[in-house]
Design a protein around this motif. Structure first.
Motif: not given
Length: 263
Positions: A48-54, A122-134
């Motif tokens: 959990w801790t080392h994930a890029k997104l939770r 779908r929200e994960l995809k939007k969040y990653c695009e907004t926050e520039k997370i790969e």
């Protein structure tokens, strides 16, 4: 039928269950089912801790909080979810407020034409695009107990996600199994030694429609074999002993495997 391509898709989720958290770009998602995976709770916290997104999904938010409490984790030292999504019909308001105070982003997704799982991706995809997370991989904790309709709905979500998260590998983890979708083409699946030695089960399920499948590395291999419901499906298969299984399919195919010895 879909046509295959020559790209080799490699699947090796086991790296993330070892000691390689820091070099991986993955997300964790908790669905509204009991977290039954039998791993040391410290290992789960590290994952959990080392994930890029939770992300927690609706009632999965309460499930995660209860899991932390059941394992006597110091919640003040555990990172909150980055994102909480769902129609919010199964999560208490006080739980949402608790995580809101910890700066979790809460997005209500009321659309009833899709499941909370689909909407969360779908929200994960939007969040990653907004926050520039790969993100390369998503580990979804959702046990397959009791509700057959929800099992199929979750698989349907993973099929849908191949259209809008095409470059992301999505794994659904239950108490003793892991499942994902193989797209048309060639695949190489890493098989841990303990699973090979214990002859743990695996399956290739043509849930999306008929598939022509070839394989190597299984005890009962397929050679341009038609898999389809009402005829042949490959269940209760196991491994030949090789460290990898290769699969070529001309259509979307569900791969599932037991992982109890690994855990």
């Amino acid at each position: 039928m879909c046509s295959t391509n020559n790209h080799l898709n490699k699947w090796n989720p086991w790296e993330d269950f070892s000691l390689n958290f820091r070099r991986k770009k993955y997300a964790i998602m908790v669905l509204n089912t009991k977290i039954n995976i039998q791993v040391d709770h410290r290992h789960m916290i590290n994952l959990w801790t080392h994930a890029k997104l939770r992300i927690t999904v609706d009632g999965g938010t309460s499930r995660w909080l209860c899991w932390l409490q059941d394992h006597e984790c110091d919640e003040s030292n555990i990172l909150p979810p980055d994102l909480i999504t769902g129609d919010m019909d199964s999560v208490p308001g006080q739980v949402l407020e608790y995580f809101k105070d910890k700066n979790a982003k809460i997005i209500k997704t009321p659309d009833q034409m899709e499941t909370d799982f689909t909407k969360a991706l779908r929200e994960l995809k939007k969040y990653c695009e907004t926050e520039k997370i790969e993100i390369d991989e998503i580990f979804v904790f959702g046990d397959t107990s009791g509700r057959f309709d929800q099992i199929l709905a979750n698989i349907n979500t993973m099929y849908k996600a191949t259209s809008f998260l095409a470059d992301t590998q999505i794994y659904q983890i239950a108490s003793s199994s892991i499942t994902w979708v193989l797209t048309p083409g060639r695949h190489l699946i890493s098989i841990p030694k303990c699973l090979r030695e214990s002859n743990e089960w695996c399956a290739l399920l043509p849930i999306g429609g008929p598939c022509i499948v070839s394989s190597e590395g299984l005890k009962w291999n397929l050679d341009k074999t038609l898999l389809t419901f009402s005829s042949l499906v490959s269940t209760s298969n196991t491994y030949s002993g090789e460290p990898h299984v290769s699969v070529t399919t001309d259509n979307f195919l569900t791969w599932s495997m037991g992982i109890e010895p690994l855990l």
